[in-house]
Design an enzyme around this catalytic site. Structure first.
Site, PDB file in Angstrom:
ATOM      1  NE  ARG A 238      26.103  15.305 -27.412  1.00 50.79           N
ATOM      2  CZ  ARG A 238      26.224  15.185 -28.928  1.00 50.79           C
ATOM      3  NH1 ARG A 238      26.972  15.980 -29.429  1.00 50.79           N
ATOM      4  NH2 ARG A 238      25.485  14.368 -29.498  1.00 50.79           N
TER       5      ARG A 238
ATOM      6  NE  ARG B  83      23.123  17.549 -32.723  1.00 47.78           N
ATOM      7  CZ  ARG B  83      22.906  16.228 -32.560  1.00 47.78           C
ATOM      8  NH1 ARG B  83      22.255  15.336 -33.432  1.00 47.78           N
ATOM      9  NH2 ARG B  83      23.210  15.930 -31.304  1.00 47.78           N
TER      10      ARG B  83
ATOM     11  NE  ARG C  61      26.462  14.409 -35.635  1.00 52.61           N
ATOM     12  CZ  ARG C  61      26.294  13.774 -34.718  1.00 52.61           C
ATOM     13  NH1 ARG C  61      25.967  12.486 -34.847  1.00 52.61           N
ATOM     14  NH2 ARG C  61      26.230  14.096 -33.529  1.00 52.61           N
TER      15      ARG C  61
ATOM     16  NE  ARG D 144      22.301  10.557 -23.604  1.00 53.10           N
ATOM     17  CZ  ARG D 144      22.177  10.621 -25.117  1.00 53.10           C
ATOM     18  NH1 ARG D 144      21.106  10.408 -25.316  1.00 53.10           N
ATOM     19  NH2 ARG D 144      22.986  11.318 -25.762  1.00 53.10           N
TER      20      ARG D 144
ATOM     21  CE  LYS E  10      23.580   6.866 -29.535  1.00 56.84           C
ATOM     22  NZ  LYS E  10      22.555   7.783 -29.691  1.00 56.84           N
TER      23      LYS E  10
HETATM   24  P1  AMP Z   1      21.521  12.817 -28.669  1.00 61.22           P
HETATM   25  O1  AMP Z   1      21.330  13.402 -29.876  1.00 61.22           O
HETATM   26  O2  AMP Z   1      20.998  11.360 -28.410  1.00 61.22           O
HETATM   27  O3  AMP Z   1      23.100  12.982 -28.178  1.00 61.22           O
HETATM   28  O4  AMP Z   1      20.819  13.835 -27.581  1.00 61.22           O
HETATM   29  C1  AMP Z   1      21.038  15.289 -27.613  1.00 61.22           C
HETATM   30  C2  AMP Z   1      20.869  15.685 -26.092  1.00 61.22           C
HETATM   31  O5  AMP Z   1      19.563  15.715 -25.896  1.00 61.22           O
HETATM   32  C3  AMP Z   1      21.900  15.079 -25.227  1.00 61.22           C
HETATM   33  O6  AMP Z   1      23.133  15.605 -24.966  1.00 61.22           O
HETATM   34  C4  AMP Z   1      21.090  15.498 -23.793  1.00 61.22           C
HETATM   35  O7  AMP Z   1      21.392  16.621 -23.497  1.00 61.22           O
HETATM   36  C5  AMP Z   1      19.570  15.290 -24.376  1.00 61.22           C
HETATM   37  N1  AMP Z   1      19.212  13.985 -24.225  1.00 61.22           N
HETATM   38  C6  AMP Z   1      18.662  13.121 -25.146  1.00 61.22           C
HETATM   39  N2  AMP Z   1      18.662  11.692 -24.698  1.00 61.22           N
HETATM   40  C7  AMP Z   1      18.482  11.950 -23.226  1.00 61.22           C
HETATM   41  C8  AMP Z   1      18.229  11.212 -22.064  1.00 61.22           C
HETATM   42  N3  AMP Z   1      18.025   9.765 -22.290  1.00 61.22           N
HETATM   43  N4  AMP Z   1      18.353  11.615 -20.808  1.00 61.22           N
HETATM   44  C9  AMP Z   1      18.917  12.765 -20.816  1.00 61.22           C
HETATM   45  N5  AMP Z   1      18.986  13.937 -21.703  1.00 61.22           N
HETATM   46  C10 AMP Z   1      19.024  13.218 -23.089  1.00 61.22           C
END
Ligand code: AMP
Length: 222
Positions: free
Chosen positions: A175, A164, A131, A97, A22
């Site tokens: 996650r 990461r 990754r 989310r 995505k």
């Molecule tokens: P991502 O790269 O989109 O998986 O985001 C990394 C981390 O950022 C997530 O595992 C959450 O801890 C935090 N995060 C990103 N977007 C959100 C959201 N919409 N609501 C809450 N936490 C978020």
């Protein structure tokens, strides 16, 4: 008298489990449509890099694979979506989310096109665990599908590639669990609204993109 239909701006939400591609699709779509891409995860990671107060909190939560509080995330998005740059459409990546965030987004700027990228669990795990990210410019690599020219070194800026913290096995598990329990229920909501579009995230990036653009066109959004 013939009434001319006013074209709506593309207000796109892209969702899918980690590793479904995505991030890559979001980048390409926003660029092609010249709309801002708002990526909550990136906003949090940027705060961690800049060592802000929010970043200190985010580091503790994100590294464990948990979600940041809705109040903070919704506050950030309200600010971002009210910027003039988001006045002619937007694409959110990683937001909403959960239901509370979806309700907040609908109050600020009702989305009109939701992209869901699906992929099977073994593929997701394989993609995430391989990754790597540049510790400096944040370019993304994959040890098998998109390896750097020199192992462990960023092609773009020459800095060291890292995994990461939240791509480590325990955080990935958490996650994906949050995705299943909190984010997936949004699918029914968006289906009901008639704005849900599902794509096979295991297919090559250009093929998926072609389908997305065909559907955006059919909806009169581009
Ligand atoms: P991502 O790269 O989109 O998986 O985001 C990394 C981390 O950022 C997530 O595992 C959450 O801890 C935090 N995060 C990103 N977007 C959100 C959201 N919409 N609501 C809450 N936490 C978020």
């Amino acid at each position: 008298m013939k009434i001319k239909k006013v074209k709506d701006y593309p207000k796109i939400v892209i969702m899918g489990p980690q590793g479904s591609g995505k991030g890559t699709q979001a980048e390409l779509i926003a660029k092609k449509l010249s709309i801002p891409k708002i990526t909550t995860g990136e906003i949090y990671r940027e705060n961690i890099r800049r060592k802000t107060k929010l970043g200190a909190m985010a580091a503790r939560i994100i590294n464990k694979g948990n979600l940041m509080p809705n109040e903070i995330t919704n506050g950030i998005m309200t600010k971002e979506l009210n910027k003039p740059s988001a006045g002619k459409g937007y694409l959110t990546d990683g937001y909403p989310r959960n239901i509370e965030q979806a309700e907040c987004l609908e109050k600020i700027a009702m989305p009109n096109f939701v992209i869901f990228l699906g992929a099977r669990m073994p593929i997701i795990i394989q993609r995430i665990s391989k990754r790597r990210e540049c510790g400096s410019c944040k370019a993304i690599y994959h040890l098998i599908n998109r390896p750097p020219k020199i192992s462990g070194i960023c092609d773009k800026c020459g800095n060291i590639l890292v995994q990461r913290e939240d791509d480590m096995p325990a955080a990935i598990k958490r996650r994906l669990q949050i995705f299943r329990t909190q984010t997936k229920p949004l699918i029914a909501r968006y289906k009901k609204m008639g704005i849900f579009h599902s794509y096979d995230g295991e297919k090559p990036i250009p093929a998926v993109q072609k389908q997305i653009f065909r559907d955006l066109k059919n909806k009169g959004l581009i």
